[in-house]
Design a protein around this motif. Structure first.
Motif, PDB file in Angstrom:
ATOM      1  N   VAL A 120      -1.376  -4.084   6.929  1.00  0.00           N
ATOM      2  CA  VAL A 120      -0.935  -4.856   5.762  1.00  0.00           C
ATOM      3  C   VAL A 120       0.579  -4.792   5.594  1.00  0.00           C
ATOM      4  O   VAL A 120       1.252  -5.816   5.445  1.00  0.00           O
ATOM      5  N   ALA A 121       1.124  -3.583   5.637  1.00  0.00           N
ATOM      6  CA  ALA A 121       2.538  -3.381   5.307  1.00  0.00           C
ATOM      7  C   ALA A 121       3.471  -4.154   6.240  1.00  0.00           C
ATOM      8  O   ALA A 121       4.408  -4.812   5.780  1.00  0.00           O
ATOM      9  N   LEU A 122       3.231  -4.076   7.552  1.00  0.00           N
ATOM     10  CA  LEU A 122       4.149  -4.702   8.503  1.00  0.00           C
ATOM     11  C   LEU A 122       4.205  -6.224   8.364  1.00  0.00           C
ATOM     12  O   LEU A 122       5.294  -6.786   8.232  1.00  0.00           O
ATOM     13  N   LEU A 146     -10.335   2.555   8.356  1.00  0.00           N
ATOM     14  CA  LEU A 146     -10.612   2.272   6.945  1.00  0.00           C
ATOM     15  C   LEU A 146      -9.579   2.956   6.053  1.00  0.00           C
ATOM     16  O   LEU A 146      -8.993   2.324   5.157  1.00  0.00           O
ATOM     17  N   VAL A 147      -9.334   4.243   6.297  1.00  0.00           N
ATOM     18  CA  VAL A 147      -8.358   4.988   5.499  1.00  0.00           C
ATOM     19  C   VAL A 147      -6.962   4.395   5.677  1.00  0.00           C
ATOM     20  O   VAL A 147      -6.218   4.199   4.709  1.00  0.00           O
ATOM     21  N   GLY A 148      -6.596   4.085   6.916  1.00  0.00           N
ATOM     22  CA  GLY A 148      -5.287   3.518   7.190  1.00  0.00           C
ATOM     23  C   GLY A 148      -5.083   2.175   6.513  1.00  0.00           C
ATOM     24  O   GLY A 148      -4.010   1.894   5.969  1.00  0.00           O
ATOM     25  N   THR A 149      -6.119   1.333   6.535  1.00  0.00           N
ATOM     26  CA  THR A 149      -6.022   0.009   5.918  1.00  0.00           C
ATOM     27  C   THR A 149      -5.823   0.112   4.416  1.00  0.00           C
ATOM     28  O   THR A 149      -4.981  -0.584   3.834  1.00  0.00           O
ATOM     29  N   ALA A 172      -1.886   0.199  -0.408  1.00  0.00           N
ATOM     30  CA  ALA A 172      -1.521   0.964  -1.605  1.00  0.00           C
ATOM     31  C   ALA A 172      -0.125   1.565  -1.503  1.00  0.00           C
ATOM     32  O   ALA A 172       0.690   1.451  -2.424  1.00  0.00           O
ATOM     33  N   VAL A 173       0.165   2.221  -0.371  1.00  0.00           N
ATOM     34  CA  VAL A 173       1.467   2.879  -0.206  1.00  0.00           C
ATOM     35  C   VAL A 173       2.582   1.844  -0.143  1.00  0.00           C
ATOM     36  O   VAL A 173       3.661   2.029  -0.726  1.00  0.00           O
ATOM     37  N   PHE A 174       2.350   0.741   0.569  1.00  0.00           N
ATOM     38  CA  PHE A 174       3.383  -0.291   0.667  1.00  0.00           C
ATOM     39  C   PHE A 174       3.692  -0.884  -0.703  1.00  0.00           C
ATOM     40  O   PHE A 174       4.854  -1.123  -1.045  1.00  0.00           O
ATOM     41  N   GLN A 175       2.662  -1.108  -1.497  1.00  0.00           N
ATOM     42  CA  GLN A 175       2.868  -1.686  -2.829  1.00  0.00           C
ATOM     43  C   GLN A 175       3.648  -0.732  -3.733  1.00  0.00           C
ATOM     44  O   GLN A 175       4.482  -1.163  -4.535  1.00  0.00           O
ATOM     45  N   LEU A 176       3.413   0.568  -3.586  1.00  0.00           N
ATOM     46  CA  LEU A 176       4.067   1.550  -4.453  1.00  0.00           C
ATOM     47  C   LEU A 176       5.447   1.966  -3.950  1.00  0.00           C
ATOM     48  O   LEU A 176       6.394   2.097  -4.747  1.00  0.00           O
ATOM     49  N   GLY A 215       6.786   1.052  -0.398  1.00  0.00           N
ATOM     50  CA  GLY A 215       7.395   0.267   0.665  1.00  0.00           C
ATOM     51  C   GLY A 215       7.029   0.722   2.071  1.00  0.00           C
ATOM     52  O   GLY A 215       6.331   1.726   2.272  1.00  0.00           O
ATOM     53  N   LEU A 216       7.541  -0.011   3.069  1.00  0.00           N
ATOM     54  CA  LEU A 216       7.205   0.227   4.471  1.00  0.00           C
ATOM     55  C   LEU A 216       7.724   1.577   4.963  1.00  0.00           C
ATOM     56  O   LEU A 216       7.076   2.238   5.782  1.00  0.00           O
ATOM     57  N   GLU A 217       8.872   1.999   4.465  1.00  0.00           N
ATOM     58  CA  GLU A 217       9.436   3.273   4.898  1.00  0.00           C
ATOM     59  C   GLU A 217       8.475   4.425   4.626  1.00  0.00           C
ATOM     60  O   GLU A 217       8.263   5.293   5.480  1.00  0.00           O
ATOM     61  N   ALA A 218       7.849   4.416   3.444  1.00  0.00           N
ATOM     62  CA  ALA A 218       6.885   5.474   3.110  1.00  0.00           C
ATOM     63  C   ALA A 218       5.667   5.404   4.028  1.00  0.00           C
ATOM     64  O   ALA A 218       5.127   6.441   4.443  1.00  0.00           O
ATOM     65  N   CYS A 219       5.234   4.194   4.366  1.00  0.00           N
ATOM     66  CA  CYS A 219       4.103   4.039   5.295  1.00  0.00           C
ATOM     67  C   CYS A 219       4.425   4.663   6.644  1.00  0.00           C
ATOM     68  O   CYS A 219       3.572   5.306   7.272  1.00  0.00           O
ATOM     69  N   LEU A 220       5.676   4.494   7.101  1.00  0.00           N
ATOM     70  CA  LEU A 220       6.077   5.044   8.394  1.00  0.00           C
ATOM     71  C   LEU A 220       6.138   6.569   8.354  1.00  0.00           C
ATOM     72  O   LEU A 220       5.778   7.241   9.324  1.00  0.00           O
TER      73      LEU A 220
END
Length: 372
Positions: free
Chosen positions: A204-206, A327-330, A335-339, A341-346
């Protein structure tokens, strides 16, 4: 891709479209756990044919007129499709164990890599085909076109495949769906964190980041993602050439540890250069190549570790962990991207890869390959 594009055209928001795929991922966890037991009891060809039949049902459900395609109805269709996909994947990979001699580990690795790589390359082709069929035939027309092709495949499978492929000599109990093999349990845990580390930023994030921050059009995003998946599948298919085939070596737990370690820092480096699209895209390419080798190694190891009797039980348990990671990653990706951003996802991706590395330390090694 057809579902995403069609329902986007109908005006569904991103959250509603994401919900359409929730059951697809969830039932992947359930199916892999139960499917391995089913394959050992009734045979892998029958399990695969059940999967093909369920996919036919899923496509038929989506041929209804648009006004009848509610979110609940499409979620149900996607649930059937998720079950079908994992029954087929588990059956196909388990069957190779029966078709290759137990003393031909190099051959086993080669065919596992080819099967895994070609499957993912075709997944990438599906990105292109979804858009093409939607433009040429419309949503319902595309469903009927795929139905026709799938029925041909199902007919060939019913006629040509061995009826007793993969049937265990003793009928396993349902309680045996959970693996008692330590190596398989360790590998399954490593696989779960490995795939969560990819999907936490890739799913989702990318694409949302590329669309919003880099101002790419939808067709550019879709084409790039498709090309990435095709290249990813290609690297998977040639993984044996990269990891020691020329020297006559087959991978072991030490190989998985080394390649996971090589992957660990890449998301961190990408996170430091998000202001440059070339660092992001170049880093994604490097991540994809090394991740593909990790995935191919794991796919070989699970079939190698699996028992000869009831291979599908072990493979099914392993792919249950794979589906759980996805499932967990999706979920985290959105959720993490919305809160944050992408940097936190990485950053979270690197943490999950580090956990994969720690778990992989316990994977068994072949004594003669300790220095490999």
């Amino acid at each position: 891709m057809l579902v995403v594009l069609h329902f986007h055209q109908l005006g569904y928001n991103a959250l509603s479209i994401a919900l359409l795929f929730l059951f697809y991922e969830f039932f992947g966890v359930v199916t892999n756990l139960v499917g391995g037991w089913l394959g050992a009891r009734i045979g892998l060809n029958r399990t695969m044919n059940i999967g093909l039949g369920l996919q036919v049902i899923a496509l038929l459900m989506l041929t209804l007129p648009t006004e009848y395609l509610s979110i609940a109805w499409v979620m149900a269709a996607q649930a059937f499709s998720g079950i079908a996909k994992d029954l087929n994947k588990m059956s196909a990979k388990s069957s190779i164990k029966s078709l290759v001699s137990s003393d031909a580990q190099g051959t086993l690795y080669k065919w596992i890599a080819i099967l895994t790589g070609s499957k993912n390359a075709l997944k990438g082709v599906g990105f292109f085909m979804g858009g093409l069929l939607l433009n040429l035939l419309g949503f319902q027309g595309a469903m009927w076109f795929m139905l026709a092709g799938l029925c041909i495949v199902l007919g060939c499978s019913l006629i040509l495949l061995k009826k007793d492929l993969g049937v265990a000599s003793t009928k396993p109990k349902f309680t045996e769906i959970f693996s008692k093999n330590r190596s398989i349990n360790i590998l399954s845990a490593a696989r779960m964190f490995l795939f969560a580390s990819r999907d936490v930023w890739f799913v989702v994030a990318l694409p949302v980041f590329i669309s919003k921050e880099l101002n790419w059009d939808h067709w550019q995003v879709g084409s790039f993602m498709a090309a990435w998946v095709i290249a990813y599948g290609f690297v998977q298919s040639i993984a044996p050439m990269i990891t020691g085939k020329k020297s006559g070596k087959t991978p072991d737990g030490f190989s998985a540890l080394i390649w996971a370690s090589l992957l660990c820092s890449i998301p961190l480096l990408i996170a430091q250069g998000l202001d440059s699209q070339w660092i992001l895209l170049g880093g994604l390419g490097i991540f994809g190549a090394i991740f593909a080798i990790n995935s191919s190694l794991h796919s070989y190891l699970i079939v190698s570790y699996a028992r000869n009797e009831g291979t599908s039980l072990d493979v099914g348990f392993y792919y249950m962990a794979n589906a759980m990671g996805r499932l967990v990653g999706t979920i985290l990706s959105g959720a993490v991207f919305q809160l944050w951003g992408l940097e936190a996802c990485l950053y979270i991706s690197s943490i999950m890869i580090f956990l994969t590395v720690l778990i992989s330390i316990a994977l068994p090694r072949h004594t003669q390959l300790v220095g490999y």
